[in-house]
Design an enzyme around this catalytic site. Structure first.
Site, PDB file in Angstrom:
ATOM      1  N   LYS A 175     -12.499  -1.831   5.791  1.00  8.94           N
ATOM      2  CA  LYS A 175     -11.697  -2.824   6.504  1.00  8.94           C
ATOM      3  C   LYS A 175     -12.196  -2.922   7.949  1.00  8.94           C
ATOM      4  CE  LYS A 175      -9.219  -2.901   2.732  1.00  8.94           C
ATOM      5  NZ  LYS A 175      -8.057  -2.102   2.431  1.00  8.94           N
ATOM      6  N   TRP A 226       0.817  -1.225   0.000  1.00 11.62           N
ATOM      7  CA  TRP A 226       0.000   0.000   0.000  1.00 11.62           C
ATOM      8  C   TRP A 226       0.837   1.256   0.000  1.00 11.62           C
ATOM      9  CZ3 TRP A 226      -4.388  -0.183  -2.130  1.00 11.62           C
ATOM     10  CH2 TRP A 226      -5.177  -1.334  -2.043  1.00 11.62           C
ATOM     11  N   ASP A 272      -1.810   6.480   6.307  1.00 20.75           N
ATOM     12  CA  ASP A 272      -2.884   5.650   5.764  1.00 20.75           C
ATOM     13  C   ASP A 272      -3.176   4.580   6.819  1.00 20.75           C
ATOM     14  OD1 ASP A 272      -4.503   3.824   4.493  1.00 20.75           O
ATOM     15  OD2 ASP A 272      -3.195   3.525   2.754  1.00 20.75           O
TER      16      ASP A 272
HETATM   17  C1  LIG Z   1      -7.610  -1.426   1.215  1.00 21.08           C
HETATM   18  C2  LIG Z   1      -6.571  -0.410   1.410  1.00 21.08           C
HETATM   19  C3  LIG Z   1      -6.488   0.734   0.585  1.00 21.08           C
HETATM   20  C4  LIG Z   1      -7.359   0.917  -0.640  1.00 21.08           C
HETATM   21  O1  LIG Z   1      -8.600   1.335  -0.371  1.00 21.08           O
HETATM   22  P1  LIG Z   1      -9.639   1.597  -1.564  1.00 21.08           P
HETATM   23  O2  LIG Z   1     -10.857   1.896  -0.797  1.00 21.08           O
HETATM   24  O3  LIG Z   1      -9.723   0.358  -2.394  1.00 21.08           O
HETATM   25  O4  LIG Z   1      -9.163   2.758  -2.340  1.00 21.08           O
HETATM   26  C5  LIG Z   1      -5.518   1.677   0.863  1.00 21.08           C
HETATM   27  N1  LIG Z   1      -4.663   1.514   1.881  1.00 21.08           N
HETATM   28  C6  LIG Z   1      -4.705   0.447   2.691  1.00 21.08           C
HETATM   29  C7  LIG Z   1      -3.739   0.330   3.814  1.00 21.08           C
HETATM   30  C8  LIG Z   1      -5.663  -0.547   2.490  1.00 21.08           C
HETATM   31  O5  LIG Z   1      -5.709  -1.617   3.287  1.00 21.08           O
END
Ligand SMILES: *Cc1c(COP(=O)(O)O)cnc(C)c1O
Length: 368
Positions: free
Chosen positions: A204, A106, A180
């Site tokens: 998530k 990521w 993030d």
């Molecule tokens: C799933 C995830 C993303 C992507 O998210 P989207 O909603 O598909 O854009 C970004 N960063 C992390 C750490 C993730 O687990």
């Protein structure tokens, strides 16, 4: 008859059953409004009350200081990979430099996207060790004048997690730290004041796909580049209480129910205790046998996403089929890593982890 499985998916992921039941009960008529939340005007008093409660509860859960705004946006974590530079690099002369710590898939995607907008300095990377550990803070080569420093605090695919908040201000001329937190937000207490920006896709550990949370410090608003789409200009979004454009109303409602559920569970400190307990149980079992392995450095292991391998990979398909027959779903690892992965977010009960370990033991007995 309703049948519920234990869903170990990395995302969209398991939600608390109580939340789903409440949403079902309120589907046709939310609190006597005669409407589903999906059918409400985002500007009506009913939805505004849902929105305000969600914001208030999240602020309380994460102890978000009053000089931070909470935004409910769209675009996901991947959208924020562009939205963050578009909002932050304007504070510096162009071309601005942004520092990244590359800890897995990521952060890798964030780096790739940011290169469209700014100069990227990879201050540290664990690529040579196949992302098996977070690079130690004293090895980072930060820029003196970075526009911001980006980290991914939980790498969902690789299964590594920051167990501390790095201090970056001194080396970078007070550059804000951007995180993030898509796959572990609300799984543990976090000192929001140490970050300039925190973002997280909801699917998530919060709720349904389609909502993206952004926590941003006041002084970082109002610097969007002229080319930044208006709907993604944090200041415009903040000034309009996330209603500059129509927000993902139903997703915000479900997220709000999850926040209420978290408060009932005792908040994020209580969730952390449970998450530590669940993760410890699973890692301890994986470490106790050669039949399975997790090769992430112990101090960097994720409490949320647990990748593991079978010693004999020719058994992978059998493993997944027998797990599925037991109601243990979505255990296949991400294709870039291979093997298996169990995501054990807030809403995965201890019983689910226990059922997984029981299965791991039996499978080993049968095939080991
Ligand atoms: C799933 C995830 C993303 C992507 O998210 P989207 O909603 O598909 O854009 C970004 N960063 C992390 C750490 C993730 O687990």
């Amino acid at each position: 008859m309703t049948r519920r499985v234990y869903n170990f998916s990395a995302g969209p992921a398991v939600l608390p059953e109580e939340v789903l039941q409440q949403a079902a009960a309120e589907m046709l008529d939310w609190h006597g409004s005669g409407m589903s939340v999906m059918e409400m005007s985002h500007r009506g008093k009913e939805f505004i009350s849902i929105y305000e409660a969600a914001e208030r509860d999240l602020r309380e859960l994460l102890a978000v200081p009053s000089n931070y705004r909470i935004l409910f946006m769209q675009g996901g974590g991947i959208g924020e990979n562009a939205i963050v530079p578009l909002n932050l690099i304007g504070r510096k002369p162009q071309p601005a430099v942004v520092d990244f710590v590359h800890t897995g898939s990521w952060s890798g995607k964030s780096i790739k996207e940011a290169k469209k907008y700014c100069k990227v300095n990879v201050a540290a990377s664990s690529e040579e060790v196949k992302f098996k550990a977070i690079p130690p803070r004293d090895s980072w080569k930060l820029s003196k004048d970075a526009a911001y420093v980006h980290i991914c605090t939980n790498e969902t695919i690789d299964g590594v997690e920051f167990q501390y908040t790095p201090d970056v201000a001194v080396d970078t001329g007070n550059a804000p730290l951007v995180a993030d937190m898509s796959s572990h937000i609300l799984s543990r207490p976090v000192d929001v004041s140490k970050y300039g920006v925190i973002f997280a896709g909801a699917q998530k550990n919060i709720g349904p796909a389609g909502v993206t949370l952004v926590l941003v410090r006041d002084d970082l608003l109002g610097h969007a580049l002229p080319i930044c789409p208006s709907a993604f200009d944090w200041k415009l979004v903040a000034d309009n209480n996330s209603m500059y454009n129509t927000p993902p109303t139903y997703g915000i409602y479900i997220a709000g129910l999850v926040f209420q559920w978290l408060k009932k569970q005792g908040g994020v400190a209580a969730m952390e205790r449970r998450n530590v307990e669940k993760a410890t149980l699973l890692y301890d079992y994986l470490d106790s046998t050669d039949f399975y392995s997790n090769n992430i450095a112990k101090e960097s292991r994720s409490r949320m996403n647990v990748p593991f391998f079978l010693g004999d990979e020719s058994l992978n398909d059998t493993f997944l089929a027998e797990a599925k027959a037991r109601g243990l779903l979505q255990l296949k690892g991400h294709k870039s890593v291979g093997g298996m992965r169990a995501s054990i977010y807030n809403a995965m009960p201890m019983e689910g982890v226990q059922a997984l370990i029981d299965f791991l033991k039996e499978f080993e007995k049968k095939y080991g």
